[in-house]
Write a protein that holds these residues in place. Structure first.
Motif, PDB file in Angstrom:
ATOM      1  N   MET A  26       1.080  -1.175  -0.381  1.00 11.47           N
ATOM      2  CA  MET A  26       0.338  -0.230   0.037  1.00 11.47           C
ATOM      3  C   MET A  26       0.920   1.100  -0.108  1.00 11.47           C
ATOM      4  O   MET A  26       2.052   1.242   0.271  1.00 11.47           O
ATOM      5  CB  MET A  26      -0.341  -0.534   0.972  1.00 11.47           C
ATOM      6  CG  MET A  26      -1.978  -1.325   1.395  1.00 11.47           C
ATOM      7  SD  MET A  26      -2.896  -0.853   2.765  1.00 11.47           S
ATOM      8  CE  MET A  26      -2.015  -2.093   3.591  1.00 11.47           C
ATOM      9  N   ASP A  27       0.366   1.989  -0.210  1.00 10.80           N
ATOM     10  CA  ASP A  27       1.368   3.128  -0.904  1.00 10.80           C
ATOM     11  C   ASP A  27      -0.137   4.749  -0.543  1.00 10.80           C
ATOM     12  O   ASP A  27      -0.505   5.479  -1.628  1.00 10.80           O
ATOM     13  CB  ASP A  27       1.973   3.800  -2.198  1.00 10.80           C
ATOM     14  CG  ASP A  27       3.001   4.979  -2.585  1.00 10.80           C
ATOM     15  OD1 ASP A  27       2.669   5.282  -1.440  1.00 10.80           O
ATOM     16  OD2 ASP A  27       3.175   4.649  -3.883  1.00 10.80           O
ATOM     17  N   PHE A  28      -0.124   5.035   0.657  1.00 10.68           N
ATOM     18  CA  PHE A  28      -0.734   5.893   1.258  1.00 10.68           C
ATOM     19  C   PHE A  28       0.140   7.444   0.546  1.00 10.68           C
ATOM     20  O   PHE A  28      -1.013   8.265   0.296  1.00 10.68           O
ATOM     21  CB  PHE A  28      -0.952   5.747   2.664  1.00 10.68           C
ATOM     22  CG  PHE A  28      -1.353   5.021   3.187  1.00 10.68           C
ATOM     23  CD1 PHE A  28      -2.921   5.505   3.390  1.00 10.68           C
ATOM     24  CD2 PHE A  28      -1.254   3.842   3.733  1.00 10.68           C
ATOM     25  CE1 PHE A  28      -4.093   4.164   3.506  1.00 10.68           C
ATOM     26  CE2 PHE A  28      -1.843   2.507   3.457  1.00 10.68           C
ATOM     27  CZ  PHE A  28      -3.129   2.736   4.111  1.00 10.68           C
ATOM     28  N   ALA A  29       1.147   7.547   0.566  1.00  6.41           N
ATOM     29  CA  ALA A  29       1.833   8.822  -0.008  1.00  6.41           C
ATOM     30  C   ALA A  29       1.428   9.102  -1.415  1.00  6.41           C
ATOM     31  O   ALA A  29       0.623  10.188  -1.684  1.00  6.41           O
ATOM     32  CB  ALA A  29       3.221   8.810   0.499  1.00  6.41           C
ATOM     33  N   GLY A  30       1.531   8.083  -2.237  1.00  2.00           N
ATOM     34  CA  GLY A  30       1.487   8.628  -3.570  1.00  2.00           C
ATOM     35  C   GLY A  30      -0.440   8.067  -3.318  1.00  2.00           C
ATOM     36  O   GLY A  30      -0.463   8.863  -4.381  1.00  2.00           O
ATOM     37  N   GLN A  57     -11.040   4.918  -9.437  1.00  2.00           N
ATOM     38  CA  GLN A  57     -10.974   3.547 -10.164  1.00  2.00           C
ATOM     39  C   GLN A  57      -9.556   4.163 -11.497  1.00  2.00           C
ATOM     40  O   GLN A  57      -8.737   3.259 -11.514  1.00  2.00           O
ATOM     41  CB  GLN A  57     -11.430   3.152 -11.255  1.00  2.00           C
ATOM     42  CG  GLN A  57     -13.081   2.782 -10.503  1.00  2.00           C
ATOM     43  CD  GLN A  57     -14.216   1.449 -11.786  1.00  2.00           C
ATOM     44  OE1 GLN A  57     -14.668   2.122 -12.520  1.00  2.00           O
ATOM     45  NE2 GLN A  57     -14.738   0.802 -10.943  1.00  2.00           N
ATOM     46  N   ILE A  58     -10.011   5.501 -11.753  1.00  2.00           N
ATOM     47  CA  ILE A  58      -9.019   5.872 -12.760  1.00  2.00           C
ATOM     48  C   ILE A  58      -7.497   5.661 -11.891  1.00  2.00           C
ATOM     49  O   ILE A  58      -6.137   5.722 -12.399  1.00  2.00           O
ATOM     50  CB  ILE A  58      -8.736   6.990 -13.306  1.00  2.00           C
ATOM     51  CG1 ILE A  58     -10.010   7.566 -14.132  1.00  2.00           C
ATOM     52  CG2 ILE A  58      -7.864   8.056 -14.007  1.00  2.00           C
ATOM     53  CD1 ILE A  58     -10.856   8.525 -14.326  1.00  2.00           C
ATOM     54  N   ILE A  59      -7.129   6.295 -10.301  1.00  2.00           N
ATOM     55  CA  ILE A  59      -6.284   6.565  -9.968  1.00  2.00           C
ATOM     56  C   ILE A  59      -5.571   5.099  -9.991  1.00  2.00           C
ATOM     57  O   ILE A  59      -4.245   5.038  -9.876  1.00  2.00           O
ATOM     58  CB  ILE A  59      -6.471   7.509  -8.569  1.00  2.00           C
ATOM     59  CG1 ILE A  59      -7.033   8.760  -8.950  1.00  2.00           C
ATOM     60  CG2 ILE A  59      -5.180   7.428  -7.564  1.00  2.00           C
ATOM     61  CD1 ILE A  59      -7.787   9.696  -7.704  1.00  2.00           C
ATOM     62  N   ASN A  60      -6.548   4.323  -9.475  1.00  2.00           N
ATOM     63  CA  ASN A  60      -5.932   2.561  -8.860  1.00  2.00           C
ATOM     64  C   ASN A  60      -5.541   2.496 -10.447  1.00  2.00           C
ATOM     65  O   ASN A  60      -4.435   1.011 -10.648  1.00  2.00           O
ATOM     66  CB  ASN A  60      -7.419   2.219  -8.826  1.00  2.00           C
ATOM     67  CG  ASN A  60      -7.948   2.243  -6.683  1.00  2.00           C
ATOM     68  OD1 ASN A  60      -7.618   2.767  -6.359  1.00  2.00           O
ATOM     69  ND2 ASN A  60      -9.609   1.996  -7.142  1.00  2.00           N
ATOM     70  N   GLY A  61      -6.014   2.986 -11.440  1.00  2.00           N
ATOM     71  CA  GLY A  61      -5.542   1.524 -12.372  1.00  2.00           C
ATOM     72  C   GLY A  61      -3.894   2.341 -12.549  1.00  2.00           C
ATOM     73  O   GLY A  61      -3.119   1.660 -13.830  1.00  2.00           O
ATOM     74  N   ARG A  62      -2.848   3.733 -12.141  1.00  2.00           N
ATOM     75  CA  ARG A  62      -2.390   4.075 -12.652  1.00  2.00           C
ATOM     76  C   ARG A  62      -1.040   3.540 -11.404  1.00  2.00           C
ATOM     77  O   ARG A  62      -0.185   2.910 -11.867  1.00  2.00           O
ATOM     78  CB  ARG A  62      -1.819   4.973 -12.227  1.00  2.00           C
ATOM     79  CG  ARG A  62      -3.211   6.340 -12.620  1.00  2.00           C
ATOM     80  CD  ARG A  62      -2.862   8.054 -12.328  1.00  2.00           C
ATOM     81  NE  ARG A  62      -3.503   8.995 -12.826  1.00  2.00           N
ATOM     82  CZ  ARG A  62      -4.539   9.213 -12.534  1.00  2.00           C
ATOM     83  NH1 ARG A  62      -3.717  10.084 -11.822  1.00  2.00           N
ATOM     84  NH2 ARG A  62      -4.984  10.608 -13.483  1.00  2.00           N
ATOM     85  N   TYR A  78      -2.016   1.499  -5.141  1.00  2.00           N
ATOM     86  CA  TYR A  78      -3.200   2.576  -4.998  1.00  2.00           C
ATOM     87  C   TYR A  78      -4.996   2.450  -4.736  1.00  2.00           C
ATOM     88  O   TYR A  78      -5.317   3.439  -3.893  1.00  2.00           O
ATOM     89  CB  TYR A  78      -3.305   4.263  -5.953  1.00  2.00           C
ATOM     90  CG  TYR A  78      -1.943   4.599  -5.921  1.00  2.00           C
ATOM     91  CD1 TYR A  78      -0.780   4.750  -4.638  1.00  2.00           C
ATOM     92  CD2 TYR A  78      -1.739   5.395  -7.339  1.00  2.00           C
ATOM     93  CE1 TYR A  78       0.303   5.288  -5.043  1.00  2.00           C
ATOM     94  CE2 TYR A  78      -0.790   6.432  -7.612  1.00  2.00           C
ATOM     95  CZ  TYR A  78       0.142   5.929  -6.766  1.00  2.00           C
ATOM     96  OH  TYR A  78       1.095   6.787  -7.361  1.00  2.00           O
ATOM     97  N   VAL A  79      -4.713   1.134  -4.264  1.00  2.00           N
ATOM     98  CA  VAL A  79      -6.268   0.807  -4.805  1.00  2.00           C
ATOM     99  C   VAL A  79      -6.962   1.245  -2.795  1.00  2.00           C
ATOM    100  O   VAL A  79      -7.996   1.481  -2.692  1.00  2.00           O
ATOM    101  CB  VAL A  79      -6.304  -1.188  -5.077  1.00  2.00           C
ATOM    102  CG1 VAL A  79      -7.578  -1.711  -4.240  1.00  2.00           C
ATOM    103  CG2 VAL A  79      -6.234  -0.730  -6.771  1.00  2.00           C
ATOM    104  N   ILE A  80      -6.533   0.074  -2.342  1.00  2.00           N
ATOM    105  CA  ILE A  80      -6.774  -0.136  -0.460  1.00  2.00           C
ATOM    106  C   ILE A  80      -7.199   1.973  -0.138  1.00  2.00           C
ATOM    107  O   ILE A  80      -8.002   2.213   0.694  1.00  2.00           O
ATOM    108  CB  ILE A  80      -5.991  -0.383   0.027  1.00  2.00           C
ATOM    109  CG1 ILE A  80      -6.749  -1.778   0.409  1.00  2.00           C
ATOM    110  CG2 ILE A  80      -6.151  -0.505   1.640  1.00  2.00           C
ATOM    111  CD1 ILE A  80      -5.099  -2.826   0.963  1.00  2.00           C
ATOM    112  N   PRO A  81      -5.851   2.415  -0.013  1.00  2.00           N
ATOM    113  CA  PRO A  81      -5.850   4.010   0.294  1.00  2.00           C
ATOM    114  C   PRO A  81      -6.952   4.534  -0.581  1.00  2.00           C
ATOM    115  O   PRO A  81      -7.679   5.527  -0.012  1.00  2.00           O
ATOM    116  CB  PRO A  81      -4.257   4.447   0.049  1.00  2.00           C
ATOM    117  CG  PRO A  81      -3.091   3.613  -0.376  1.00  2.00           C
ATOM    118  CD  PRO A  81      -4.276   1.984  -1.231  1.00  2.00           C
ATOM    119  N   THR A  82      -7.398   4.612  -1.883  1.00  2.00           N
ATOM    120  CA  THR A  82      -8.080   5.531  -2.383  1.00  2.00           C
ATOM    121  C   THR A  82      -9.210   4.886  -1.816  1.00  2.00           C
ATOM    122  O   THR A  82     -10.351   6.256  -1.524  1.00  2.00           O
ATOM    123  CB  THR A  82      -8.099   5.471  -4.234  1.00  2.00           C
ATOM    124  OG1 THR A  82      -6.226   5.358  -4.557  1.00  2.00           O
ATOM    125  CG2 THR A  82      -8.825   6.120  -4.534  1.00  2.00           C
TER     126      THR A  82
END
Length: 216
Positions: free
Chosen positions: A1-5, A176-181, A185-189
């Motif tokens: 998980m990347d909370f910062a990003g 979903q767009i952010i998670n696709g990157r 990022y999925v869980i933090p988003t």
């Protein structure tokens, strides 16, 4: 998980833009569905010949259909008969159709809860049926309807997320767009959008309680 990003300023701004679209769609849908739902509820309460039966059939049909199907119908099926709408308008129309049916039943039940003696007293004092509805039945009924109506509005706000299927640029779509990157990022988003939904819906719940207490 990347909370910062996931919580980079650009991502948060993008999510807030999606939240704004969600709120915009929800607000318009709430106003229109409340007006239409109230009118249908009154028609059903008055048991107007033919019209009451027709609206009753429509309400029961819509209430037993999934909202997702209605969204697909407004965006993909209506253009086949020459009715083309933008993604936002299609989402609003679908939500208004579905929520109006739900609210119509809430309004009808609320109006039916008013003591018949008050209605008879109002009519015997010289008030017409329309005046009795406006000055006696509807004001009292609406006070009793506040909790279920606000609850339905909260459901409406959450239901806007279903418009992601037609790529409406609302909160879930932007998530979903952010998670696709980046899969990290999925869980933090999703935590962030859950927080956004919670804040808005909790605010509506507080407003509901204040309105309810005000009229107790």
């Amino acid at each position: 998980m990347d909370f910062a990003g996931a919580y980079a300023p650009s991502h948060l701004k993008f999510l807030l833009q999606g939240l704004w679209v969600t709120l915009e769609v929800a607000l318009v849908s709430i106003v229109l569905s409340f007006i239409i739902g109230t009118l249908i509820g009154i028609i059903r309460y008055w048991k107007i010949p033919v019209l009451s039966q027709v609206t009753g059939f429509m309400v029961e049909t819509i209430r037993n259909l999934p909202l997702l199907l209605i969204i697909f119908f407004t965006y993909f099926a209506l253009p086949e008969v020459g009715i083309k709408m933008s993604k936002m308008n299609a989402a609003i129309v679908a939500l208004v159709i579905f929520e109006s049916a739900m609210l119509a039943e809430i309004v009808r039940s609320g109006l039916n809860s008013i003591d018949k003696g008050q209605i008879e007293a109002a009519r015997s004092s010289g008030l017409s049926a329309a005046q009795t509805m406006r000055f006696v039945i509807l004001p009292q009924g609406l006070r009793r309807m506040v909790p279920p109506i606000v609850s339905q509005f909260i459901s409406l706000l959450k239901d806007t997320s279903l418009a992601v299927v037609i790529a409406l640029p609302e909160l879930m779509n932007h998530a979903q767009i952010i998670n696709g990157r980046n899969v990290n990022y999925v869980i933090p988003t999703f935590i962030m959008i859950a927080l956004m939904y919670f804040v808005v819906n909790y605010a509506l719940s507080i407003l509901s309680k204040k309105l309810e207490n005000k009229h107790v």
